[in-house]
Design an enzyme around this catalytic site. Structure first.
Site, PDB file in Angstrom:
ATOM      1  N   LEU A 133      57.875 -10.818  18.225  1.00  0.00           N
ATOM      2  CA  LEU A 133      57.370 -12.151  18.570  1.00  0.00           C
ATOM      3  C   LEU A 133      56.150 -12.383  17.682  1.00  0.00           C
ATOM      4  O   LEU A 133      55.394 -11.446  17.418  1.00  0.00           O
ATOM      5  CB  LEU A 133      56.934 -12.217  20.046  1.00  0.00           C
ATOM      6  CG  LEU A 133      58.017 -12.118  21.127  1.00  0.00           C
ATOM      7  CD1 LEU A 133      57.382 -12.132  22.511  1.00  0.00           C
ATOM      8  CD2 LEU A 133      59.036 -13.239  21.017  1.00  0.00           C
ATOM      9  N   ASP A 134      55.957 -13.621  17.231  1.00  0.00           N
ATOM     10  CA  ASP A 134      54.754 -13.944  16.458  1.00  0.00           C
ATOM     11  C   ASP A 134      53.522 -13.562  17.275  1.00  0.00           C
ATOM     12  O   ASP A 134      53.556 -13.595  18.506  1.00  0.00           O
ATOM     13  CB  ASP A 134      54.684 -15.446  16.158  1.00  0.00           C
ATOM     14  CG  ASP A 134      55.696 -15.881  15.102  1.00  0.00           C
ATOM     15  OD1 ASP A 134      56.182 -15.028  14.351  1.00  0.00           O
ATOM     16  OD2 ASP A 134      55.996 -17.095  15.046  1.00  0.00           O
ATOM     17  N   LYS A 135      52.449 -13.263  16.572  1.00  0.00           N
ATOM     18  CA  LYS A 135      51.215 -12.824  17.231  1.00  0.00           C
ATOM     19  C   LYS A 135      50.745 -13.807  18.309  1.00  0.00           C
ATOM     20  O   LYS A 135      50.333 -13.419  19.392  1.00  0.00           O
ATOM     21  CB  LYS A 135      50.124 -12.645  16.173  1.00  0.00           C
ATOM     22  CG  LYS A 135      48.849 -12.010  16.697  1.00  0.00           C
ATOM     23  CD  LYS A 135      47.896 -11.699  15.558  1.00  0.00           C
ATOM     24  CE  LYS A 135      46.638 -11.035  16.061  1.00  0.00           C
ATOM     25  NZ  LYS A 135      45.767 -10.605  14.958  1.00  0.00           N
TER      26      LYS A 135
ATOM     27  N   THR B 172      52.585 -16.008  19.897  1.00  0.00           N
ATOM     28  CA  THR B 172      53.615 -16.297  20.902  1.00  0.00           C
ATOM     29  C   THR B 172      53.523 -15.303  22.050  1.00  0.00           C
ATOM     30  O   THR B 172      53.416 -14.103  21.836  1.00  0.00           O
ATOM     31  CB  THR B 172      55.030 -16.225  20.271  1.00  0.00           C
ATOM     32  OG1 THR B 172      55.073 -17.097  19.142  1.00  0.00           O
ATOM     33  CG2 THR B 172      56.110 -16.628  21.257  1.00  0.00           C
TER      34      THR B 172
END
Length: 239
Positions: free
Chosen positions: A56-58, A60
């Site tokens: 997951l993106d940082k 998110t």
């Protein structure tokens, strides 16, 4: 930033797998600098052989699958490869958009250094379904179902629809300020107004996959406080 206790993040656990509700601002894996805390390190402190099954993106938040054994890691990785893992994200986007099972099929090219672009010639296939859940005057809560798992996929696909995620400055999304929603909003002298969310409004809401015994499991990750606060304020001042 306060580092959360790993045990407080757990949504599901058995002998093979853990699903956690990843907080925003903690990377999934090591970033280039190393040194900083990330989900893999937190998981390994809890279970020695822990491996992260996807990213997951940082910024998110939400459901993240972690394997405790090599067999479990292989099993979940194969499910991702064969697109058998179903992921549901919720995003707050700018503007009122009526998406009724909108299907975006635009290839994404990873251009390096954390940047991606839509590229029909060289990009890799990327597919996402979008459905509007709730409408506000200036925003829409949207359900996003990525079929593929490209970097920034949901974010860039929404940006192509002039529907940037609130606060996603990389894709021209603007932060949400209470002063823009609330009439007669007064800021104290010498105070600087902070955005309601200090990140973009994207949350991995639900994940469905198979356990090692073949049973389907659906894990739902509750909204974190900042996402919940944004929706409450939109309900109050922008509906």
């Amino acid at each position: 930033m306060k580092i959360p206790k790993f045990t407080e993040l757990i949504l599901f656990e058995n002998d093979d797998l853990i699903v956690v509700n990843k907080p925003a601002f903690i990377s999934t894996l090591d970033e280039r600098e190393g040194g900083e805390i990330n989900m893999l390190r937190l998981a390994k402190q809890y279970s020695d052989d822990a491996q992260i099954c996807h990213r997951l993106d940082k910024e998110t938040s939400g459901a993240l699958i972690i394997a405790k054994t090599p067999e479990a890691y292989r099993s979940v990785s194969m499910q991702f490869e064969h697109r058998q893992v179903k992921k549901v994200y919720h995003a707050v986007i700018e503007g009122t958009h009526v998406f009724e099972d909108l299907f975006i099929d635009l290839p994404i090219l990873n251009t390096g250094k954390g940047n991606v672009s839509i590229n029909r010639q060289e990009g890799k296939r990327a597919e996402t379904w979008f459905k509007s859940i709730k409408f506000y005057k200036h925003y829409t809560l949207v359900e996003c179902k990525p079929v593929t798992g490209r970097m920034h996929q949901i974010r860039i696909h929404l940006a192509t629809q002039q529907a940037a995620i609130a606060g996603d400055e990389m894709y021209r999304g603007k932060p949400v300020f209470l002063s823009a929603l609330k009439r007669k909003y007064h800021l104290g002298k010498d105070q600087e107004e902070m955005p309601i969310m200090k990140r973009f409004a994207l949350h991995a809401y639900e994940v469905t996959f198979k356990l090692l015994d073949g049973k389907d499991v659906i894990i739902h990750a509750p909204y974190p406080k900042d996402f919940e606060t944004l929706l409450k304020l939109l309900d109050k001042f922008d509906s």
